[in-house]
Design a protein around this motif. Structure first.
Motif, PDB file in Angstrom:
ATOM      1  N   MET A 184     -73.991 -75.325   2.489  1.00 32.87           N
ATOM      2  CA  MET A 184     -74.261 -76.011   3.722  1.00 32.87           C
ATOM      3  C   MET A 184     -72.948 -76.196   4.441  1.00 32.87           C
ATOM      4  N   LYS A 185     -72.929 -75.815   5.685  1.00 26.04           N
ATOM      5  CA  LYS A 185     -71.750 -75.973   6.515  1.00 26.04           C
ATOM      6  C   LYS A 185     -71.929 -77.253   7.316  1.00 26.04           C
ATOM      7  N   THR A 186     -71.265 -78.337   6.905  1.00 24.01           N
ATOM      8  CA  THR A 186     -71.488 -79.655   7.491  1.00 24.01           C
ATOM      9  C   THR A 186     -70.289 -80.095   8.327  1.00 24.01           C
ATOM     10  N   PRO A 187     -70.444 -81.134   9.142  1.00 22.59           N
ATOM     11  CA  PRO A 187     -69.310 -81.656   9.908  1.00 22.59           C
ATOM     12  C   PRO A 187     -68.159 -82.157   9.038  1.00 22.59           C
ATOM     13  N   VAL A 188     -68.442 -82.527   7.779  1.00 20.83           N
ATOM     14  CA  VAL A 188     -67.387 -82.998   6.881  1.00 20.83           C
ATOM     15  C   VAL A 188     -66.908 -81.914   5.925  1.00 20.83           C
ATOM     16  N   GLY A 189     -67.312 -80.675   6.150  1.00 23.05           N
ATOM     17  CA  GLY A 189     -66.882 -79.561   5.317  1.00 23.05           C
ATOM     18  C   GLY A 189     -68.050 -78.845   4.663  1.00 23.05           C
ATOM     19  N   SER A 190     -67.741 -77.737   4.023  1.00 27.39           N
ATOM     20  CA  SER A 190     -68.766 -76.941   3.354  1.00 27.39           C
ATOM     21  C   SER A 190     -69.134 -77.565   2.015  1.00 27.39           C
ATOM     22  N   MET A 191     -70.428 -77.535   1.691  1.00 25.96           N
ATOM     23  CA  MET A 191     -70.922 -78.083   0.433  1.00 25.96           C
ATOM     24  C   MET A 191     -71.839 -77.075  -0.228  1.00 25.96           C
ATOM     25  N   ARG A 192     -71.773 -76.997  -1.529  1.00 30.85           N
ATOM     26  CA  ARG A 192     -72.654 -76.134  -2.313  1.00 30.85           C
ATOM     27  C   ARG A 192     -73.632 -76.984  -3.091  1.00 30.85           C
ATOM     28  N   ALA A 193     -74.839 -76.470  -3.260  1.00 29.40           N
ATOM     29  CA  ALA A 193     -75.846 -77.155  -4.069  1.00 29.40           C
ATOM     30  C   ALA A 193     -76.775 -76.116  -4.665  1.00 29.40           C
ATOM     31  N   ILE A 194     -77.379 -76.465  -5.776  1.00 33.13           N
ATOM     32  CA  ILE A 194     -78.404 -75.624  -6.386  1.00 33.13           C
ATOM     33  C   ILE A 194     -79.718 -76.376  -6.274  1.00 33.13           C
ATOM     34  N   TYR A 195     -80.718 -75.708  -5.692  1.00 33.65           N
ATOM     35  CA  TYR A 195     -82.047 -76.305  -5.505  1.00 33.65           C
ATOM     36  C   TYR A 195     -83.006 -75.699  -6.511  1.00 33.65           C
ATOM     37  N   GLN A 196     -83.747 -76.553  -7.171  1.00 36.88           N
ATOM     38  CA  GLN A 196     -84.750 -76.141  -8.151  1.00 36.88           C
ATOM     39  C   GLN A 196     -86.111 -76.575  -7.636  1.00 36.88           C
ATOM     40  N   PHE A 197     -87.056 -75.644  -7.534  1.00 40.79           N
ATOM     41  CA  PHE A 197     -88.416 -75.952  -7.097  1.00 40.79           C
ATOM     42  C   PHE A 197     -89.377 -75.573  -8.216  1.00 40.79           C
ATOM     43  N   ASP A 198     -90.374 -76.426  -8.459  1.00 40.79           N
ATOM     44  CA  ASP A 198     -91.378 -76.176  -9.484  1.00 40.79           C
ATOM     45  C   ASP A 198     -92.760 -76.474  -8.918  1.00 40.79           C
ATOM     46  N   ALA A 199     -93.752 -75.702  -9.344  1.00 34.97           N
ATOM     47  CA  ALA A 199     -95.139 -75.945  -8.932  1.00 34.97           C
ATOM     48  C   ALA A 199     -95.949 -76.337 -10.159  1.00 34.97           C
ATOM     49  N   HIS A 200     -96.668 -77.473 -10.050  1.00 36.00           N
ATOM     50  CA  HIS A 200     -97.522 -77.965 -11.131  1.00 36.00           C
ATOM     51  C   HIS A 200     -98.831 -78.437 -10.529  1.00 36.00           C
ATOM     52  N   ASP A 201     -99.923 -77.840 -10.939  1.00 34.05           N
ATOM     53  CA  ASP A 201    -101.255 -78.257 -10.480  1.00 34.05           C
ATOM     54  C   ASP A 201    -101.347 -78.344  -8.961  1.00 34.05           C
ATOM     55  N   GLY A 202    -100.753 -77.379  -8.270  1.00 32.42           N
ATOM     56  CA  GLY A 202    -100.824 -77.338  -6.814  1.00 32.42           C
ATOM     57  C   GLY A 202     -99.810 -78.199  -6.095  1.00 32.42           C
ATOM     58  N   ALA A 203     -99.032 -78.993  -6.819  1.00 32.23           N
ATOM     59  CA  ALA A 203     -98.006 -79.835  -6.205  1.00 32.23           C
ATOM     60  C   ALA A 203     -96.632 -79.212  -6.442  1.00 32.23           C
ATOM     61  N   ILE A 204     -95.783 -79.279  -5.429  1.00 30.03           N
ATOM     62  CA  ILE A 204     -94.434 -78.740  -5.546  1.00 30.03           C
ATOM     63  C   ILE A 204     -93.452 -79.893  -5.658  1.00 30.03           C
ATOM     64  N   THR A 205     -92.580 -79.807  -6.656  1.00 29.01           N
ATOM     65  CA  THR A 205     -91.516 -80.779  -6.837  1.00 29.01           C
ATOM     66  C   THR A 205     -90.189 -80.045  -6.769  1.00 29.01           C
ATOM     67  N   GLY A 206     -89.124 -80.782  -6.572  1.00 24.70           N
ATOM     68  CA  GLY A 206     -87.831 -80.130  -6.512  1.00 24.70           C
ATOM     69  C   GLY A 206     -86.695 -81.097  -6.680  1.00 24.70           C
ATOM     70  N   SER A 207     -85.514 -80.515  -6.906  1.00 27.86           N
ATOM     71  CA  SER A 207     -84.302 -81.310  -7.017  1.00 27.86           C
ATOM     72  C   SER A 207     -83.139 -80.510  -6.451  1.00 27.86           C
ATOM     73  N   ALA A 208     -82.088 -81.233  -6.093  1.00 24.97           N
ATOM     74  CA  ALA A 208     -80.857 -80.629  -5.593  1.00 24.97           C
ATOM     75  C   ALA A 208     -79.711 -81.137  -6.444  1.00 24.97           C
ATOM     76  N   THR A 209     -78.899 -80.214  -6.936  1.00 25.34           N
ATOM     77  CA  THR A 209     -77.737 -80.583  -7.729  1.00 25.34           C
ATOM     78  C   THR A 209     -76.489 -80.140  -6.978  1.00 25.34           C
ATOM     79  N   GLY A 210     -75.674 -81.116  -6.621  1.00 27.66           N
ATOM     80  CA  GLY A 210     -74.419 -80.852  -5.935  1.00 27.66           C
ATOM     81  C   GLY A 210     -73.251 -81.203  -6.817  1.00 27.66           C
TER      82      GLY A 210
END
Length: 110
Positions: free
Chosen positions: A1-27
């Motif tokens: 992500m190129k932000t006003p305070v500098g570039s940031m990296r993150a890893i996004y994890q998405f999972d689907a369970h019983d029709g619902a999507i969950t996720g997390s971001a690790t920076g």
């Protein structure tokens, strides 16, 4: 992500369970849960939106709108009244995650 305070990296994890999507971001400083994840399918791409709150390096409530075509992701995030931040990334099929990178392909470094 190129932000006003500098570039940031993150890893996004998405999972689907019983029709619902969950996720997390690790920076660099923390892992946070994603909220209000919505997926919309179009002809050759998928649009995904979500919200997340980070507390480091500062507390921000972020909203994301990204388009996924194949293994590539691009879009934007926004933190309140701050300017939009460009988001791009590639899918890591081994991890079932998407790693964001502000300007470069996965093989490059910041």
């Amino acid at each position: 992500m190129k932000t006003p305070v500098g570039s940031m990296r993150a890893i996004y994890q998405f999972d689907a369970h019983d029709g619902a999507i969950t996720g997390s971001a690790t920076g660099k400083h923390e892992t946070v849960a994603l909220a209000d994840i919505a997926v919309r399918e179009y002809d050759h791409e998928t649009e995904v939106t979500w919200r997340q709150t980070i507390t480091k390096p500062m507390r921000l409530n972020l909203t994301f709108v990204v388009r996924i075509a194949g293994d590539r992701m691009s879009g934007e995030s926004r933190a309140g009244r701050l300017p939009r931040s460009e988001v791009s990334g590639v899918r890591d099929r081994h991890q079932s995650s998407i790693e964001t990178n502000p300007r470069r392909s996965r093989g490059d470094t910041d």
